[in-house]
Structure formats: C-alpha cells, structure tokens
Design a protein around this motif. Structure first.
Motif, PDB file in Angstrom:
ATOM      1  N   TYR A  25      21.368  33.563  67.393  1.00  8.51           N
ATOM      2  CA  TYR A  25      22.089  34.828  67.589  1.00  8.51           C
ATOM      3  C   TYR A  25      21.134  35.979  67.302  1.00  8.51           C
ATOM      4  O   TYR A  25      20.458  35.980  66.267  1.00  8.51           O
ATOM      5  N   CYS A  27      20.913  40.302  67.285  1.00  7.42           N
ATOM      6  CA  CYS A  27      21.683  41.549  67.378  1.00  7.42           C
ATOM      7  C   CYS A  27      21.235  42.335  68.617  1.00  7.42           C
ATOM      8  O   CYS A  27      20.048  42.577  68.818  1.00  7.42           O
ATOM      9  N   CYS A 209      29.057  41.080  64.398  1.00  5.03           N
ATOM     10  CA  CYS A 209      28.068  40.004  64.603  1.00  5.03           C
ATOM     11  C   CYS A 209      28.529  38.721  63.912  1.00  5.03           C
ATOM     12  O   CYS A 209      28.384  37.631  64.466  1.00  5.03           O
ATOM     13  N   HIS A 234      22.486  45.609  57.369  1.00  5.80           N
ATOM     14  CA  HIS A 234      23.245  44.884  58.391  1.00  5.80           C
ATOM     15  C   HIS A 234      23.273  43.361  58.190  1.00  5.80           C
ATOM     16  O   HIS A 234      24.334  42.748  58.111  1.00  5.80           O
ATOM     17  N   HIS A 235      22.090  42.751  58.083  1.00  9.90           N
ATOM     18  CA  HIS A 235      22.079  41.288  57.981  1.00  9.90           C
ATOM     19  C   HIS A 235      22.572  40.799  56.623  1.00  9.90           C
ATOM     20  O   HIS A 235      23.183  39.731  56.521  1.00  9.90           O
ATOM     21  N   GLU A 238      26.167  40.799  57.025  1.00  5.54           N
ATOM     22  CA  GLU A 238      26.607  39.691  57.891  1.00  5.54           C
ATOM     23  C   GLU A 238      26.719  38.401  57.080  1.00  5.54           C
ATOM     24  O   GLU A 238      27.669  37.637  57.228  1.00  5.54           O
TER      25      GLU A 238
END
Ligand SMILES: [Zn+2]
Length: 468
Positions: A25, A27, A209, A234-235, A238
């Motif tokens: 995956y 982004c 995500c 962000h990650h 996630e």
C-alpha cells in the motif's frame, strides 16, 4: 532481497506473508492540483519496486489511494466556483496523464475516500468499541495515550511529542490530550459530508489509508510505502488506527523515499522553485524525469535542477543509441548465418543480469542498476558490427530490454525526424504565419514538440533543438 525497514531502522531480508506474493500500500495524491516533482518520486520508486518484484516472480497486489476528501480540495472548489467532486475528478484524470508520461503503471486499484466511507465508519466504530476513540459532539478523536506503542515508527516518545504539541499556540480544548487526532470531523456548512453514527461529517485524513488498506489487502500487509515526510504523523497514526482496530501488526515493512531539493534548496512555492510534472513535460520528455529520479538510490536526497535534467537526458539517449544500434544491425543484418550459434561474448552478458539483480536486491539500488546498464551498453556497442549474427543480436536486445523494462526506461519507440523533415515543417509553419493562419502554425509547432523538437523564434529566424 533486502529492504530498509523504517520500523526497524535497518536493512532486512524481505520475507512476504505469503510466498511469492506481495501486498503493498502506498499513500497516493490529494487531488486538488497537478502533482509536483517531489510527489513524483514515490510514484516512480514504488512503481519500480513493484516491477522488480514481478520480474523476480512475485504476484503483486498494489494499492494506491486518491485522497478526494480534503480541505485543500474544498478550498480549490470554492476558489473556482465548482464542486469538490469536480475538482477531484479533474485532477484524478490529470494524475493519470502525468503518471502515464512518467511510465508509472496503474496500481491494482486506486480507491477513493469518497467511495469507502463505510469502511472508514466501521473502523472508527471499532476503535470506539476498543476504547481508543471518543466522540465529542460529532467530532471523533483518537485517544493516543491508550495506544501503548505510539511513536514506534517515528521513534519518538509520547512524552516528547506531548511537550511539542502542548507548546503550540492553538489548543483544541475538545480533545482529552493535545496528541489526539481527528478521525471524524463534524460537518461545517457547505462541505462534503456523509451520515454517520456521530452525525453528518467527513473523515479525517489518516483514517482513510488504514481503512482502505484493510479493505483491499487485509489486516496485515507486507509493505507500506510513501515519502519520508509521511512518517510522522501520518504513518504513525495509521499504525495506531490499524493495530488499534485489529490487534495485529499493520505492515511488516515500512519503506520511505527521500526528499527532492530544487537547486539545493527545499522546494517551496514562495521561493518559486516549484515544478509540477505538467510544467516539466512542456520542456522535456517525462521519461527523462523518471531516469533522473532513478539515478539516485531511493532513500538518498536528490537535488533537482534543469541542468541536471539535461545531463540525464544525454545519459538516457546513450541507452537509446544502444538499442537503436542493435535494431539497425538487426534490420540490415548481412550475416545470413541464421543457424549460427549465439556468440560466446553474448552468452557472457548474463553477468550483467546477475549484477543488476544484486544491485536491486540491495535495497532497490537503482543508481547501481543503471550503472550496470551502462556497462552492458558499452560492451554491446563495442562488440557488435555487421558480422554479428542474428541470434546474437536478438539475444543482446532481449537482455537489454529485460533490464530496461524493470526500470521502465528506454520504453519508447520513437520515430526520429530527420533534419530535412524538421526544416520542411518549420518552413510550412513560417508560411502559415505569413498568411496569419495561426491555428495551422500552432498545430505544426505542437506536432514538432510531440516529436521532441522545440522551436524558438529569434531575431535571426527560427531556431530548433531536440529535447528527447
Ligand atoms: Zn496514507
């Protein structure tokens, strides 16, 4: 194959969950504008990673999302007096135009946030059920303090983060903790919104995500990728969302590409050193941009300048020359010995395949892999002539194409215009201009541009140059 895993801070042997199968995956873009050279790097890098996995016999499931629900899109829609959906649909189309130009293949799927609201709501419900999220009057936040391993990707202790976060001026009093982040945002008037158990609203950025990766690839995936700038928050968020939902590891390998600087400075709109791929495509074939980006190992920073792009163009054309030489000799092959065996020197070219693979296996070192291609190219050029038999020439082409295809370079079948043909077209354009037939003169100019010829009107007449 060894890959640098940001989670472990070291190179690791890549072991997929299922043998010979990769779930990946990456982004994708927020579709409110043309994408720029910095955005292009992950698209190209992960496209090559995917191609390489396929080359060595893996089946790859590759998901890259479109963020089509975002403040930037809403603002752009307001500016242009159109709907947010019109903005996002437009820039999704434009994304594919530029990605195609860069030789970036389509992912297995490109899911959009707006089409996956159910999966997002389900995940938020699960997080609330697990005590990891809370609703305050229609806004839902993630409760960071409850997720024990928060910070494991970006290697930051929550204490340090907390000091940083509370130091900021604007403190959202709704949140239990400054580190908490929005999963669901209550509707403000005139925005895109969907019904949810917490009232009308829309998802925050990070949750999309986690939800789409789970929906398309399952609870645990092999690789999650993106630019370094996405590591935090962000990650990190996630991971908190996905692992907080499933209690399983989210991604086994976190792969991040490095930055691109422009003329040795950080890219920024205000400094005017901001290049969209669309702008660049007006001046140079986008395959050169791809080649340029792959000329560095993906984790290293790259410095971008027009001069460096020109150098890349020259280098890439050397590879095209090798292919053209091979094709020319094959077409004009005078060695009719079709039964002839492949010559020994051609058989030994497999050593380049081996070192190409070694470079790619070492954390996708495309810089080294390109160096191997140039060595191969050099040996081919210095060894072939009219006496080389057909089988040997065909084998050379096959090896050359096999390796260039993995990187997605030397992929164009160009019909080169001869100088006399160019001069003739320029003359036709001059006549059209004298007759004030500007539509015709523009058409000829565009046609030339498509074939890689750029015209410049100067006081001494029209000058032209090849740019590809
Ligand atoms: Zn993401």
């Amino acid at each position: 194959m060894r890959l640098y895993n940001t989670l472990k801070q070291r190179k690791e042997e890549f072991i997929p969950i299922n043998e010979k199968h990769v779930k990946m995956y990456v982004c994708g873009p927020t579709v409110y504008n043309f994408f720029h050279i910095g955005n292009a790097r992950p698209f190209i890098v992960f496209d090559v990673l995917r191609r390489y996995f396929e080359y060595i016999g893996y089946k790859v499931e590759y998901i890259q999302n479109f963020t089509d629900v975002d403040d930037k899109i809403i603002n752009k829609a307001f500016e242009e007096g159109i709907s947010p959906t019109e903005v996002s649909e437009k820039y999704i189309k434009e994304y594919f135009v530029d990605a195609d130009g860069l030789g970036v293949n389509r992912a297995t799927a490109h899911p959009k946030v707006s089409e996956n609201i159910d999966a997002i709501i389900n995940m938020i419900e699960k997080l609330i059920e697990n005590g990891l999220a809370y609703d305050v009057d229609g806004n839902v936040y993630y409760r960071v303090a409850k997720f024990k391993s928060y910070g494991k990707l970006s290697k930051q202790a929550t204490k340090d983060l907390e000091n940083g976060a509370s130091g900021r001026i604007l403190i959202n009093t709704e949140k239990e903790d400054p580190l908490d982040f929005a999963l669901w945002k209550k509707e403000k008037s005139g925005e895109l919104s969907w019904d949810s158990p917490w009232g009308k609203g829309r998802p925050g950025w990070h949750i999309e995500c986690s939800a789409m990766s789970r929906k398309f690839l399952g609870d645990t995936i092999d690789i999650h990728g993106g630019g370094q700038d996405l590591i935090f928050p962000h990650h990190e968020n996630e991971i908190a969302q996905s692992e907080g939902t499933t209690n399983k590891p989210f991604a086994n390998y976190w792969i991040h590409n490095g930055y691109i600087n422009i003329n040795n400075e950080k890219m920024s709109k205000s400094k005017g050193n901001f290049f969209t791929i669309r702008d660049i495509s007006q001046e140079i074939d986008l395959e050169v941009v791809r080649f340029f980006i792959l000329s560095a190992q993906y984790r290293n920073p790259i410095n971008f300048s027009k001069d460096l792009l020109k150098q890349a163009n020259t280098a890439l054309s050397r590879l095209y020359n090798t292919r053209d030489n091979l094709l020319f000799l094959l077409e004009n092959n005078r060695n009719v010995d079709n039964e002839g065996k492949i010559e020994d020197w051609v058989i030994s070219l497999s050593k380049y395949k081996k070192s190409f693979k070694e470079s790619m296996d070492d954390d996708l070192n495309t810089a080294e892999a390109l160096a191997v291609l140039f060595e191969l190219s050099k040996e081919i050029n210095s060894s072939i002539d009219e006496s080389t038999n057909r089988k040997s020439l065909e084998e050379c082409i096959s090896i050359f194409n096999e390796l260039t295809n993995v990187l997605g370079v030397v992929s164009k079948n160009k019909e080169k215009l001869l100088d006399v043909e160019i001069e003739e077209m320029i003359e036709r354009r001059q006549i059209a201009r004298i007759n004030k037939d500007f539509a015709m003169s523009d058409l000829i100019r565009d046609e030339l541009k498509e074939k890689g010829i750029i015209l410049e009107d100067t006081r001494d007449g029209v000058k032209w140059k090849r740019v590809q």
